[in-house]
Design a protein around this motif. Structure first.
Motif, mmCIF file in Angstrom:
data_model
loop_
_atom_site.group_PDB
_atom_site.id
_atom_site.type_symbol
_atom_site.label_atom_id
_atom_site.label_comp_id
_atom_site.label_asym_id
_atom_site.label_seq_id
_atom_site.Cartn_x
_atom_site.Cartn_y
_atom_site.Cartn_z
ATOM 1 N N ILE A 388 0.771 -1.186 -0.067
ATOM 2 C CA ILE A 388 0.005 -0.044 -0.067
ATOM 3 C C ILE A 388 0.948 1.266 0.024
ATOM 4 N N GLN A 389 0.562 2.069 -0.874
ATOM 5 C CA GLN A 389 1.174 3.490 -1.001
ATOM 6 C C GLN A 389 0.373 4.632 -0.925
ATOM 7 N N GLY A 390 0.973 5.703 -0.420
ATOM 8 C CA GLY A 390 0.111 6.916 -0.213
ATOM 9 C C GLY A 390 -0.031 7.822 -1.361
ATOM 10 N N PRO A 391 -0.670 8.909 -1.577
ATOM 11 C CA PRO A 391 -0.771 9.814 -2.486
ATOM 12 C C PRO A 391 0.679 10.415 -3.131
ATOM 13 N N GLY A 392 1.672 10.563 -2.091
ATOM 14 C CA GLY A 392 2.690 11.243 -2.546
ATOM 15 C C GLY A 392 3.682 10.691 -3.586
ATOM 16 N N HIS A 393 3.415 9.385 -3.549
ATOM 17 C CA HIS A 393 4.159 8.470 -4.586
ATOM 18 C C HIS A 393 3.427 8.664 -5.920
ATOM 19 N N ILE A 394 2.539 9.341 -6.119
ATOM 20 C CA ILE A 394 1.917 9.556 -7.299
ATOM 21 C C ILE A 394 1.351 11.053 -7.669
ATOM 22 N N ALA A 395 2.243 12.082 -6.591
ATOM 23 C CA ALA A 395 1.750 13.483 -6.615
ATOM 24 C C ALA A 395 1.570 14.137 -8.112
ATOM 25 N N ALA A 396 2.584 13.772 -8.978
ATOM 26 C CA ALA A 396 2.601 14.543 -10.342
ATOM 27 C C ALA A 396 1.389 14.128 -11.015
ATOM 28 N N ALA A 397 0.930 12.779 -10.948
ATOM 29 C CA ALA A 397 -0.509 12.436 -11.423
ATOM 30 C C ALA A 397 -1.691 13.412 -11.207
ATOM 31 N N LEU A 398 -1.627 13.920 -9.638
ATOM 32 C CA LEU A 398 -2.435 14.487 -9.083
ATOM 33 C C LEU A 398 -2.508 15.994 -9.611
ATOM 34 N N GLU A 399 -1.605 16.398 -10.202
ATOM 35 C CA GLU A 399 -1.617 17.849 -10.796
ATOM 36 C C GLU A 399 -1.889 17.712 -12.320
ATOM 37 N N ASP A 400 -2.120 16.385 -12.856
ATOM 38 C CA ASP A 400 -2.774 16.250 -14.153
ATOM 39 C C ASP A 400 -4.209 16.139 -14.202
ATOM 40 N N ALA A 401 -4.752 17.184 -14.764
ATOM 41 C CA ALA A 401 -6.565 17.082 -14.706
ATOM 42 C C ALA A 401 -7.032 15.986 -15.179
#
Length: 598
Positions: A388-401
């Motif tokens: 299980i991983q937190g959102p920080g590991h895919i933070a760049a994806a959360l900046e992509d609309a």
């Protein structure tokens, strides 16, 4: 620039009307106009409040007094011997107050003005702020006219249709700047010349910060205004032999050939940043004309055009990651950051493809009684080897609309399905709060989709709480948010305002939007012991919630001292590691069973 050239530069009436509107807003007057000289006569370009037939006469009122090139303000024209006999003062509109800023060329010639008028006199002139704003509008107008005139002259110099076609294929139609194709050609040529002459080439890549936010909050007219203003400021600083290019929507580049050393590049970049920090307003709203800059230097950071551009792009990414509005010069270790970003986006796509999005649920308790009142659903995802991983590991994806919206859709699906499972098991879990991605509010059908999912699962709408941040409630996007939130709230969905007190105009949001809950940001709770100001804010927010009948939730409670403070001041609900850590649905079975027994 000739008077005819000025008049020929006029191609967008709506643009000049918007400048007149901004002047009216700035001066708080009902009438405003923009006009330029066309030969021996004055040509009105845009106005607010005037009839077309009276515009030429109104425009002629102030022009003779502006030849000195200074701001003009007349509190009462009927008391001014120079103006009292003018037909627009003695009859017609019976104008009394006027203020105008001249459009003044470098050689001192005045080619027009932007002005505001009122039928009521004033006892005083403008405030310093109004003077700055009006002069700023004049400067922006003049820069636009000069830029557009140069572009028209460049096109006129192209003799044949073949040359015109070639020009069009190598230039951006909106700004007239070099496009990506011409940029690549010029950068390659500059590197070749520098290699032969043993000089340096500087490359600056710009990302116009907050263009999307400006479009979303103030509208695309404001975004176009920001783009034009940004380009105008860059062009004012451009030197002979340099190439300024638009590479994409908010991406620009400046090629600086024949540099003696890297310090020249740094000095120019810092000057650009300083220029961009100057005040910019659109229809009375402050607009941030800020840029992130990534820089690279031939031959230090690349011995060919592709390497030079790629490394400047790596530096630009670092500048954006550091908070934007700054300059970063390429360093070799930055390549790993770009690889990390690419990896994050790739992992997020893979998580969506493999259905690896797993909500974790953090419990929320009533602080006075300890009763479980609900959960907040937090984004987690299952990595094939790391767990299980937190959102920080895919933070760049959360900046992509697009990716952020896809992840948000998956979270809603999972959470609503889990609520149905809990209801079938007879658990009393209260409600579950889900964070909505800001991208969701830019798409049609968001509210309808969520309500449809709830209905299909047989989950009462009041079981769902939608958490929104203040950024989705701003500007022109506020109308869309208002419709979405009211549609959901009227159906029974609870609305929570997240990170309360950290953004803009929170109190106005409580009045305008249907808010059931306000969440005190964890930063205030974390610093309770050391920050008297923060504790005062918490007390004020709790008191506000009590006065308005809005539930108050404190996030990030990690110590008994924090919990005791919040209880003492009658905060309704709390969440944090002290009270309960996030867990997947299976890990909550014991808590839910105890809650059912209670």
């Amino acid at each position: 620039m000739s008077a005819r050239a000025v008049a020929a530069a006029v191609a967008e009436p709506a643009l000049f009307a918007s400048y007149a509107r901004m002047a009216a807003d700035c001066l708080d007057v009902p009438l405003a106009a923009v006009a330029v000289m066309d030969g021996a006569s004055l040509r009105p370009l845009g106005d607010v409040g005037f009839d077309p037939a009276e515009m030429p006469l109104a425009a002629s009122l102030l022009m003779p007094l502006l030849q000195a090139g200074r701001l003009l303000t007349v509190p009462d024209m009927i008391e001014d011997a120079r103006l009292c006999a003018h037909p627009q003062v003695t009859g017609g509109r019976r104008l009394r107050f006027a203020s105008a800023a001249p459009l003044c060329l470098v050689d001192g010639r005045v080619i027009g003005f932007v002005a505001g008028f009122d039928t009521r006199p004033r006892t005083t002139g403008l405030t310093p702020s109004q003077e700055r704003m009006l002069q700023g509008l004049a400067s922006q107008l003049l820069a636009y006219i000069e830029t557009h005139s140069r572009q028209q002259q460049a096109r006129a110099a192209l003799g044949s249709s073949e040359e015109q076609i070639r020009w069009a294929t190598e230039h951006d139609p909106f700004t007239g700047l070099a496009n990506r194709r011409l940029f690549a050609k010029r950068l390659g040529a500059a590197v070749q010349e520098a290699e032969a002459e043993q000089t340096s080439v500087g490359l600056l890549l710009f990302d116009l910060d907050r263009l999307k936010l400006t479009n979303d909050t103030l509208g695309h007219d404001a975004g176009d205004f920001l783009l034009r203003s940004f380009v105008q400021r860059l062009e004012e600083m451009q030197r002979d032999g340099e190439t300024l290019a638009r590479l994409g929507g908010d991406e620009f580049a400046l090629i600086m050939p024949n540099l003696a050393d890297g310090q020249q590049m740094l000095d120019r970049a810092q000057a650009v940043l300083a220029r961009m920090r100057e005040r910019l307003t659109f229809k009375g709203h402050m607009v941030e004309c800020r840029a992130s800059i990534g820089a690279s230097l031939y031959p230090d950071h690349g011995r060919d055009a592709n390497s030079l551009q790629r490394n400047a792009d790596v530096a630009l990414y670092r500048a954006k990651a550091q908070g934007r509005n700054c300059l970063v010069v390429f360093e070799p270790e930055m390549r790993s950051e770009l690889q990390l970003r690419s990896s994050m986006i790739s992992m997020a796509r893979k998580a969506l493809e493999t259905d690896a999005i797993v909500p974790y649920y953090q419990p929320k308790f009533r602080l006075e009684s300890g009763q479980l009142v609900g959960f907040e659903a937090l984004l987690r995802w299952q990595h094939p080897s790391r767990g299980i991983q937190g959102p920080g590991h895919i933070a760049a994806a959360l900046e992509d609309a697009e990716l952020a919206e896809s992840i948000s859709i998956r979270m809603f699906e999972r959470v609503i399905a889990q609520m149905r499972v809990w209801l079938d098991a007879g658990y009393e879990f209260g409600h579950v709060a889900v964070n909505a991605a800001s991208a969701e509010f830019l798409r049609d059908g968001f509210a309808e989709r969520v309500l449809g999912q709830l209905e299909a699962a047989g989950v009462p709408p009041w079981r769902l709480e939608l958490e929104v941040t203040e950024s989705v409630l701003l500007g022109t996007q506020a109308e869309r948010a208002d419709h979405i939130l009211n549609l959901l709230n009227n159906a029974g969905v609870r609305i929570a305002l997240d990170d309360f007190g950290t953004g803009f105009a929170s109190l106005s949001h409580l009045k305008r939007f249907p808010v059931d809950t306000i969440k005190i940001d964890r930063s205030f709770v974390r610093d309770l012991d050391d920050d008297a100001f923060g504790s005062a804010i918490i007390r004020a927010v709790i008191s506000l919630g009590q006065s308005l009948g809005i539930s108050v939730v404190a996030e990030g409670i990690e110590t008994e001292a924090q919990a005791n403070f919040l209880r003492a001041h009658r905060c309704d609900v709390g969440q944090g590691f002290l009270l309960g850590r996030p867990a997947d649905a299976a890990g909550l079975a014991g808590l839910l069973a105890r809650s059912r027994a209670a």
